[in-house]
Write an enzyme that holds these catalytic residues in place. Structure first.
Site, PDB file in Angstrom:
ATOM      1  N   CYS A 119       0.537  -1.008   0.024  1.00  0.00           N
ATOM      2  CA  CYS A 119      -0.131   0.056   0.113  1.00  0.00           C
ATOM      3  C   CYS A 119       1.349   0.927  -0.172  1.00  0.00           C
ATOM      4  O   CYS A 119       0.336   2.201  -0.728  1.00  0.00           O
ATOM      5  CB  CYS A 119      -0.988   0.192   1.129  1.00  0.00           C
ATOM      6  SG  CYS A 119      -0.049  -0.399   2.481  1.00  0.00           S
ATOM      7  N   HIS A 126      -1.923   1.072   7.661  1.00  0.00           N
ATOM      8  CA  HIS A 126      -1.737   1.538   6.100  1.00  0.00           C
ATOM      9  C   HIS A 126      -1.673   2.812   5.340  1.00  0.00           C
ATOM     10  O   HIS A 126      -1.639   3.897   6.358  1.00  0.00           O
ATOM     11  CB  HIS A 126      -3.051   0.804   6.229  1.00  0.00           C
ATOM     12  CG  HIS A 126      -3.679   0.997   4.365  1.00  0.00           C
ATOM     13  ND1 HIS A 126      -3.353  -0.011   3.582  1.00  0.00           N
ATOM     14  CD2 HIS A 126      -4.533   1.505   3.940  1.00  0.00           C
ATOM     15  CE1 HIS A 126      -4.067  -0.251   2.707  1.00  0.00           C
ATOM     16  NE2 HIS A 126      -4.932   0.698   2.405  1.00  0.00           N
TER      17      HIS A 126
END
Length: 395
Positions: free
Chosen positions: A68, A323
């Site tokens: 990510c 994330h």
């Protein structure tokens, strides 16, 4: 620092093969043609921007195992039409092995695949494999700044055209002048230095929380007293003496990347994430933020220091895991998009402001990298943004 960059629930898939679901989505053909209204709008835009700029569409990237962070940074690079203009001019490597090792070439291939418009997201496995050949580890959690600098060095190091290298540097390199002044004899030394990101502390010298981006910038260019254990050796005095250290802004590039230092070390040597509220503006005038004493440049340079927010790389989670996603403003559409791996959606400025942070929401999204772009680059012709809005009600 060990800040996280991959979702906790994502599995560490150790091969780069595309899953059946991903492959199926990549094979789905786009809807049959565009509407006549869309074609008319695109034809008008093409007259202003050209085909290359118009092709930069909001396409996602599949997460192939804690990627990510990589995906977010790639979107920031590839949605910048000034950067993609450089990519399109690279020399294609002659052999297959050289192509597989060329980061700029693999980024160009990924860009073309994203612009084909045949799927909602594409898989960056070829680029990931290319990075692995240069000892960039896969399936690990990265700090976005660390990975950004790694990508930058690889791209710059593999460009063979001196003109393109210069253009790349002009696009991203910040120049400052560092001053050191002895407090006992006034002996002064200075040197020029450059950086790709401007690292901004979110705490002042007294460890108080800063609440705005403007305060962070002012703090960065504020003189600092080096005393006690921080004293430096003075050649004129022949001993360690107190010094005053300061930096002055000399040059800002076309694209400015500001690093909000949300990760810091505690006394226990563990890494801690600062989640408190810190606002940043859509429009940033460095002349209004910094004093004359904090700048070392001429009036013509300072006249171009008008910037508009282009992208925000946001981190959610703790200092150990989390994330990344990216909020990016399309230059050609004047719209904000959220790029969360393979999921892409249009958002409002109020959604972007949610990354300001909140001290009580430690796992919420917080801005980590802010990317500003010179206004005269985004609007090469006077009144261009207003003209674009007139072309289509959707602007």
């Amino acid at each position: 620092m060990g800040q996280g960059s991959g979702r906790q629930e994502r599995s560490k898939n150790q091969d780069l093969a595309t899953s059946d679901t991903m492959q199926a989505e990549e094979n789905v053909q786009s809807d049959n043609g565009e509407t006549r209204e869309t074609k008319t709008r695109d034809e008008r835009l093409r007259l202003v921007f050209g085909m290359a700029d118009l092709k930069n569409k909001a396409i996602g990237l599949y997460n192939i195992g804690q990627t990510c962070c990589l995906n977010s940074l790639l979107q920031v690079f590839l949605m910048n039409t000034h950067f993609t203009g450089i990519l399109r001019r690279i020399t294609v490597p002659p052999s297959a092995s050289q192509k597989s090792r060329s980061v700029p070439y693999q980024m160009l291939l990924l860009l073309e695949k994203m612009q084909s418009g045949k799927q909602k997201a594409v898989c960056p496995k070829a680029l990931a494999y290319c990075l692995s050949l240069h000892r960039v580890k896969l399936f690990v959690q990265y700090d976005a700044v660390q990975l950004l600098l790694t990508l930058w060095n690889l791209i710059k190091g593999q460009l063979t055209n001196p003109e393109l290298i210069e253009k790349l540097c002009d696009l991203y390199t910040i120049w400052v002048q560092e001053y050191m002044v002895c407090q006992e004899c006034s002996f002064e030394t200075k040197r020029n230095s450059n950086m790709i990101t401007l690292p901004l502390s979110m705490l002042d010298s007294s460890c108080h929380l800063l609440k705005t981006l403007e305060e962070c910038l002012q703090c960065f260019f504020c003189p600092e007293e080096l005393t006690g254990q921080n004293m430096c050796f003075c050649e004129h005095c022949g001993k360690k003496t107190p010094f005053t250290q300061s930096m002055k802004l000399a040059h800002l590039p076309q694209t400015v990347i500001l690093h909000l230092k949300r990760f810091c070390f505690r006394k226990s040597a563990s890494t801690h994430k600062l989640c408190h509220y810190l606002s940043f503006p859509q429009d940033l005038d460095f002349n209004a933020v910094l004093t004359e004493e904090q700048c070392q440049t001429d009036a013509s340079e300072k006249a171009s220091w008008q910037y508009e927010l282009f992208a925000v790389v946001a981190h959610s989670g703790s200092a150990d895991c989390g994330h990344y996603c990216a909020y990016i403003r399309s230059i050609t559409e004047c719209k904000w998009y959220c790029f969360d791996d393979s999921e892409v959606c249009q958002v409002l400025w109020d959604d972007v402001k949610c990354t300001y942070g909140h001290s009580e929401f430690h796992w919420g999204q917080t801005a980590y990298l802010l990317v500003y772009m010179k206004k005269d680059l985004q609007e090469p012709y006077p009144g261009l943004s207003e003209n674009l809005r007139k072309l289509s009600p959707s602007f």
